[in-house]
Design a protein around this motif. Structure first.
Motif, PDB file in Angstrom:
ATOM      1  N   ARG A  58      14.379   2.138   2.338  1.00 14.29           N
ATOM      2  CA  ARG A  58      14.242   1.336   1.120  1.00 14.29           C
ATOM      3  C   ARG A  58      13.081   1.787   0.238  1.00 14.29           C
ATOM      4  N   GLN A  59      12.875   3.094   0.170  1.00 19.39           N
ATOM      5  CA  GLN A  59      11.814   3.655  -0.661  1.00 19.39           C
ATOM      6  C   GLN A  59      12.415   4.160  -1.969  1.00 19.39           C
ATOM      7  N   PHE A  60      11.582   4.204  -2.997  1.00 18.47           N
ATOM      8  CA  PHE A  60      12.016   4.749  -4.279  1.00 18.47           C
ATOM      9  C   PHE A  60      12.256   6.252  -4.147  1.00 18.47           C
TER      10      PHE A  60
ATOM     11  N   ARG B  51       0.842  -1.197   0.000  1.00 13.35           N
ATOM     12  CA  ARG B  51       0.000   0.000   0.000  1.00 13.35           C
ATOM     13  C   ARG B  51       0.874   1.243   0.000  1.00 13.35           C
ATOM     14  N   LEU B  52       0.354   2.278  -0.640  1.00 10.90           N
ATOM     15  CA  LEU B  52       0.996   3.585  -0.672  1.00 10.90           C
ATOM     16  C   LEU B  52       0.316   4.472   0.363  1.00 10.90           C
ATOM     17  N   GLU B  53       1.122   5.175   1.138  1.00  8.37           N
ATOM     18  CA  GLU B  53       0.580   6.110   2.122  1.00  8.37           C
ATOM     19  C   GLU B  53       1.535   7.281   2.271  1.00  8.37           C
ATOM     20  N   THR B  54       1.076   8.314   2.972  1.00  2.00           N
ATOM     21  CA  THR B  54       1.953   9.444   3.251  1.00  2.00           C
ATOM     22  C   THR B  54       2.951   9.022   4.321  1.00  2.00           C
ATOM     23  N   LEU B  55       3.959   9.841   4.545  1.00  2.00           N
ATOM     24  CA  LEU B  55       4.985   9.491   5.532  1.00  2.00           C
ATOM     25  C   LEU B  55       4.431   9.335   6.934  1.00  2.00           C
ATOM     26  N   ASP B  56       3.351  10.043   7.245  1.00  3.98           N
ATOM     27  CA  ASP B  56       2.761   9.917   8.582  1.00  3.98           C
ATOM     28  C   ASP B  56       1.688   8.829   8.644  1.00  3.98           C
ATOM     29  N   GLY B  57       1.571   8.021   7.584  1.00  4.39           N
ATOM     30  CA  GLY B  57       0.617   6.919   7.584  1.00  4.39           C
ATOM     31  C   GLY B  57      -0.763   7.286   7.089  1.00  4.39           C
ATOM     32  N   GLY B  58      -0.933   8.500   6.573  1.00  7.84           N
ATOM     33  CA  GLY B  58      -2.242   8.945   6.099  1.00  7.84           C
ATOM     34  C   GLY B  58      -2.516   8.544   4.661  1.00  7.84           C
TER      35      GLY B  58
ATOM     36  N   ARG C 169       7.103  12.505  -0.631  1.00 11.07           N
ATOM     37  CA  ARG C 169       6.811  12.310   0.796  1.00 11.07           C
ATOM     38  C   ARG C 169       5.735  11.243   0.989  1.00 11.07           C
ATOM     39  N   THR C 170       5.919  10.130   0.263  1.00  8.46           N
ATOM     40  CA  THR C 170       5.054   8.962   0.393  1.00  8.46           C
ATOM     41  C   THR C 170       5.938   7.763   0.707  1.00  8.46           C
ATOM     42  N   ARG C 171       5.284   6.637   1.003  1.00  9.84           N
ATOM     43  CA  ARG C 171       6.039   5.407   1.242  1.00  9.84           C
ATOM     44  C   ARG C 171       5.176   4.213   0.859  1.00  9.84           C
TER      45      ARG C 171
END
Length: 184
Positions: A157-159, A94-101, A166-168
């Motif tokens: 280990r993010q692209f 899953r893709l989310e923002t850095l704060d998990g949003g 600012r996603t992960r």
């Protein structure tokens, strides 16, 4: 509960990034799905060609822009909806923002555009070297591999495009499945 027993209560797992191997396999599956999406969008484009000819807008570049826009809408729509394309749902990524949003439309579009940053330099190198066909494609593939391998330089280990947007990407598999898969 005493203080000594609270130390053994398991804390929530830190967010785990999917392995590069799982992400690449997911990308291959995404390519299969995109083939169908682009076939359908090409059918729409072919139906619109008579009108485009009358407007003087029927060219190879218009078709390419159309395909790029269709892909952008496909990815951004799924990412902003639930953080997962169909392939990501299958591979439990899953893709989310850095704060998990949740990723919203502007960030989803930005991530899509940033994911293509490897292409202009690769095309420029291929053209500067006068390459065509196979060698030109080899330069593109090499540039894409370098772009993907940059994830090894990121501590999470993010692209690179995730870092810039600012996603992960996170691994949704339970820790036991992750450990079993990594031991194989």
């Amino acid at each position: 509960m005493s203080a000594t027993t609270t130390a053994y209560v398991s804390a929530p797992d830190p967010v785990r990034a999917p392995t590069l191997r799982r992400r690449l396999t997911c990308m291959l599956y995404e390519g299969v799905l995109l083939f169908g999406v682009l076939m359908a969008s090409t059918a729409v484009y072919v139906l619109a060609q008579p009108a485009l000819r009358q407007l003087g807008a029927n060219s190879m570049y218009v078709a390419q822009v159309w395909s790029f826009l269709v892909m952008g809408v496909y990815f951004a729509w799924f990412w902003q909806r639930n953080g997962q394309t169909l392939a990501m749902q299958t591979w439990r990524i899953r893709l989310e923002t850095l704060d998990g949003g949740r990723v919203r439309w502007p960030r989803a579009v930005l991530r899509f555009l940033l994911a293509w940053l490897w292409l202009p330099p690769a095309v420029a190198v291929g053209h500067a070297l006068g390459l065509v066909k196979g060698p030109f494609v080899a330069v593109l593939v090499g540039a894409l591999l370098i772009w993907v391998m940059l994830a090894w330089l990121d501590p999470r280990r993010q692209f690179l495009h995730d870092r810039l947007a600012r996603t992960r990407l996170i691994d949704l598999r339970p820790p036991s499945a992750t450990n079993a898969a990594s031991s194989k």
